[in-house]
Design an enzyme around this catalytic site. Sequence first.
Site, mmCIF file in Angstrom:
data_model
loop_
_atom_site.group_PDB
_atom_site.id
_atom_site.type_symbol
_atom_site.label_atom_id
_atom_site.label_comp_id
_atom_site.label_asym_id
_atom_site.label_seq_id
_atom_site.Cartn_x
_atom_site.Cartn_y
_atom_site.Cartn_z
ATOM 1 C CB THR A 99 -0.929 -0.004 1.221
ATOM 2 O OG1 THR A 99 -1.756 -1.163 1.180
ATOM 3 C CG2 THR A 99 -1.813 1.239 1.242
ATOM 4 C CE LYS A 174 -5.323 -1.731 1.793
ATOM 5 N NZ LYS A 174 -4.008 -2.391 1.697
#
Length: 297
Positions: A99, A174
């Site tokens: 991420t 995300k």
Amino acid sequence: MTEKLAFLGLGLMGGFMAGNLAKKGFTVNAWNRTPNRPGITVAQEAGAKVLPSIETAVIDADIIFTCVGDVPDINDVIFGKNGIINYAKEGSLIVDFSTIGTDAARDISSQLETKNIRFLDAPISGGDIGAKQGTLTIMVGGEKKDFDQCLPYFNAMGKTIIYCGSVGNGQAVKMCNQALCAVHMVALCEALMMAEKQNIDPNLMIEVCRTGAAGSWALTNLGPKIVASDLQPGFAVKHLLKDLRLVQEIMANANSELPGVTLAEDFLKIVSNLDQGEGKEQGTQAMIRYYNQQNNP
């Protein structure tokens, strides 16, 4: 399928993911920056071949999966002195599960394009439970043909595989996911506090509420851990704080604010500093420690 795979980053989630690929019969060469981590054993026992360097792991790989912590980590793994860029063959594909935010993903893709190396951003959700069980949600951005090529591998590691469009879009989704995770944790902790103050069994509250409109992954999976005082990390406080930093950067660039995210971030920072800073290593369900402090000063 005869494609050779490399998997770099055998942490809490990466070890299980590499192992799930190997269990499906794929050839997986793996590497981890830090030796003697549990994820290395997990991957090895599942059939992955753990190698001593990035060079030996990726030199013949057609697809290179990466799963590390933050933007500097992935930049070092790809572009560092001993990084992928020095050894990957022309035309290979890098798929990053980290991420790192939209801008970083697009910047990496642009740099790799000059070397004729393809890139997909594919951040994941589901924690160590999803990684172990092969039920992760994988949000993918990049060329559709590259996504299609990787789909059999994604299916070995995840249950919900979503093509989100051009490169960076996986990261964009995300970021929304992480905002939800943070605010859900506030709601979960407050519901548990309400159950306690009303003298009802918190497990009863979880059992009832998880099946209705208030149901969530956090309630079902992390609620019981909080009740059992299990604060072991499936996803650590420090990692969610890193993700919320990226969320806040996105919103600052858009001249917008997310008050709920800011509130959750403040609570997590307090927990992170507990135990001489060791609170950051606990799971995100450790946010309950903030509430315990406020109610039991």
